[in-house]
Design a protein around this motif. Structure first.
Motif, PDB file in Angstrom:
ATOM      1  N   THR A 124       0.694  -1.451  -0.299  1.00 23.77           N
ATOM      2  CA  THR A 124       0.030   0.338   0.268  1.00 23.77           C
ATOM      3  C   THR A 124       0.747   1.288  -0.113  1.00 23.77           C
ATOM      4  O   THR A 124       2.149   1.125   0.796  1.00 23.77           O
ATOM      5  CB  THR A 124      -0.806  -0.252   1.515  1.00 23.77           C
ATOM      6  N   ASP A 125       0.767   2.431  -0.488  1.00 22.48           N
ATOM      7  CA  ASP A 125       0.984   3.756  -0.284  1.00 22.48           C
ATOM      8  C   ASP A 125       1.228   4.394   0.917  1.00 22.48           C
ATOM      9  O   ASP A 125       2.367   4.499   0.925  1.00 22.48           O
ATOM     10  CB  ASP A 125       0.522   4.735  -1.019  1.00 22.48           C
ATOM     11  N   ALA A 167       4.178   1.931   2.515  1.00 22.59           N
ATOM     12  CA  ALA A 167       5.292   2.520   1.505  1.00 22.59           C
ATOM     13  C   ALA A 167       5.752   3.930   2.263  1.00 22.59           C
ATOM     14  O   ALA A 167       7.761   4.384   2.748  1.00 22.59           O
ATOM     15  CB  ALA A 167       5.266   2.808   0.314  1.00 22.59           C
ATOM     16  N   ASP A 168       5.145   4.858   2.022  1.00 30.78           N
ATOM     17  CA  ASP A 168       5.782   6.157   3.040  1.00 30.78           C
ATOM     18  C   ASP A 168       5.601   6.076   4.381  1.00 30.78           C
ATOM     19  O   ASP A 168       6.915   6.240   4.671  1.00 30.78           O
ATOM     20  CB  ASP A 168       4.498   7.121   2.749  1.00 30.78           C
ATOM     21  N   ALA A 225       8.946   3.551  -2.450  1.00 35.32           N
ATOM     22  CA  ALA A 225       7.681   4.148  -2.531  1.00 35.32           C
ATOM     23  C   ALA A 225       6.965   4.591  -3.920  1.00 35.32           C
ATOM     24  O   ALA A 225       5.768   4.579  -4.129  1.00 35.32           O
ATOM     25  CB  ALA A 225       7.876   5.503  -1.536  1.00 35.32           C
ATOM     26  N   VAL A 226       7.955   5.752  -4.608  1.00 36.34           N
ATOM     27  CA  VAL A 226       7.198   6.180  -5.343  1.00 36.34           C
ATOM     28  C   VAL A 226       6.030   5.054  -6.505  1.00 36.34           C
ATOM     29  O   VAL A 226       5.507   5.486  -7.308  1.00 36.34           O
ATOM     30  CB  VAL A 226       7.838   7.468  -6.297  1.00 36.34           C
ATOM     31  N   VAL A 283       5.450   1.987  -5.324  1.00 36.92           N
ATOM     32  CA  VAL A 283       4.487   1.357  -4.823  1.00 36.92           C
ATOM     33  C   VAL A 283       3.591   2.539  -5.803  1.00 36.92           C
ATOM     34  O   VAL A 283       2.084   2.075  -5.741  1.00 36.92           O
ATOM     35  CB  VAL A 283       4.874   1.502  -3.778  1.00 36.92           C
ATOM     36  N   HIS A 284       3.408   4.164  -4.985  1.00 38.71           N
ATOM     37  CA  HIS A 284       2.113   5.010  -5.483  1.00 38.71           C
ATOM     38  C   HIS A 284       1.807   4.858  -7.454  1.00 38.71           C
ATOM     39  O   HIS A 284       0.694   4.385  -7.467  1.00 38.71           O
ATOM     40  CB  HIS A 284       2.734   5.854  -5.249  1.00 38.71           C
ATOM     41  N   ASN A 330      -0.092   1.614  -7.824  1.00 38.28           N
ATOM     42  CA  ASN A 330      -1.259   1.806  -7.560  1.00 38.28           C
ATOM     43  C   ASN A 330      -2.540   2.659  -8.199  1.00 38.28           C
ATOM     44  O   ASN A 330      -3.095   2.273  -8.038  1.00 38.28           O
ATOM     45  CB  ASN A 330      -1.595   2.058  -5.693  1.00 38.28           C
ATOM     46  N   VAL A 387      -1.880  12.458 -10.685  1.00 41.13           N
ATOM     47  CA  VAL A 387      -0.857  11.909  -9.749  1.00 41.13           C
ATOM     48  C   VAL A 387       0.414  13.564 -10.343  1.00 41.13           C
ATOM     49  O   VAL A 387       0.410  13.574 -10.802  1.00 41.13           O
ATOM     50  CB  VAL A 387      -0.313  11.256  -9.969  1.00 41.13           C
ATOM     51  N   LEU A 440       3.964  12.240  -9.588  1.00 38.43           N
ATOM     52  CA  LEU A 440       4.862  11.839  -8.765  1.00 38.43           C
ATOM     53  C   LEU A 440       6.215  11.583  -9.953  1.00 38.43           C
ATOM     54  O   LEU A 440       7.046  10.695  -9.766  1.00 38.43           O
ATOM     55  CB  LEU A 440       4.404  10.083  -8.792  1.00 38.43           C
TER      56      LEU A 440
END
Length: 325
Positions: free
Chosen positions: A94-95, A98-99, A302-303, A305-306, A309, A323, A325
């Protein structure tokens, strides 16, 4: 931490760097037994820990190669123990997770690197260099594709909620490369198809990224029939020309070196003399010891993953996702 297919891909590189301790809910003894000769050849000890706490108590660095749904929990435990950590992609499912992992590691001063190994494959490093040195000029259109056999041996792959399906598990590599090469992304749209039977499933997806620069990346992924060989390719066009590469073209492949045995049906074969999994680990360990930062950061993980998603959200809604990103 972990003993599945990707653990077998990481272990040869880890054994070049020192002694290795393995813990897994299942399979640790078999993994260690399969690599004892390799460990002896490297002059390294290879042992099994009875628990994650036992492992954290004796190691200097943690390599997280557990299934995706467990990434966040295990990384938290490693970071809280103060251990520099490598995490197989995706950094989390999930975002939010990850964050939180990025922030947690930064606050604790613990290095955390996601194992986006494709950045270490020579053809993709060459692409990045061709952009950085201006050879390709201003980028316009980028196409990436990746295909292989559907990973039927591991049931959780078919559960999109757990694994993120083909977008999160397979295509995240090329989503990451597209952003690494062409810069920030402002819009994500995606379509997919699932076909076949429960015994012989097929899944494919196409993701379109619009970059802040105006460049467009098309990323395609396929999990196909079991006889399908793994392949990957790209074609990138800019004002300076086009750079293309395909793993199906043997022109750039040295065929006089032995190939490492396949570790799973959906992982690429690698040259043992130039193993990207080992190369990324060497760079990560050098950074852990105070060396230069490697070519991927926790934030990059993390990016990615974003982005994955956002593509999944587009699949669900049928609409593009805006987005930054």
């Amino acid at each position: 931490m972990g003993a599945g297919g990707i653990a077998a891909a990481h272990l040869p590189g880890l054994l070049r760097l020192g002694d290795v301790v393995v813990h897994s809910i299942d399979g640790a003894e078999d993994l260690v037994a399969a690599h004892r000769d390799r460990a002896a050849g490297a002059g390294a000890e290879l042992t099994v820990a009875a628990s994650l706490d036992d492992l954290l108590g004796v190691v200097d660095v943690v390599d997280v190669v557990v299934p995706t749904p467990a990434h966040a929990e295990v990384v938290r435990r490693a970071v809280d123990a103060g251990r520099p950590t490598v995490c197989e992609k995706p950094l989390a499912r999930t975002d939010a997770d990850a964050d939180e992992l990025v922030a947690r590691a930064a606050a604790a001063g613990v290095p955390l690197f996601p194992a986006h190994v494709v950045r270490w494959f020579p053809a993709y490093a060459r692409l990045r260099e061709s952009v950085e040195d201006g050879t390709l000029g201003e980028l316009a259109v980028l196409r990436f594709s990746r295909a292989g056999a559907y990973p039927t041996r591991v049931p959780w792959f078919a559960d999109r909620a757990a694994s993120g399906g083909i977008v999160m598990d397979q295509m995240i590599h090329d989503l990451d490369i597209a952003r690494w090469v062409a810069g920030p992304v402002v819009r994500v749209s995606a379509v997919d198809v699932r076909s076949g039977t429960a015994a012989e499933p097929i899944e494919a997806a196409h993701v379109l990224l619009t970059h802040a620069s105006g460049a467009i990346s098309q990323v395609s992924g396929l999990w196909g029939p079991q006889h399908l060989a793994f392949s990957t390719e790209y074609s990138v066009t800019g004002t300076g020309g086009t750079l293309s590469w395909s793993s199906l073209d043997e022109a750039d492949t040295r065929t006089d070196l032995a190939r490492a045995e396949s570790v799973d049906g959906f992982l690429p074969p690698v040259d043992p003399a130039d193993d990207p999994y080992a190369l990324e680990l060497v760079d990560f360990f050098a950074a852990f010891s105070g060396g230069a930062a490697p070519r991927v950061s926790a934030l990059d993980g993390a990016v990615a993953v974003h982005l994955a998603n956002a593509a999944l959200a587009s699949l669900a809604s049928g609409q593009p996702v805006e987005v930054s990103l």
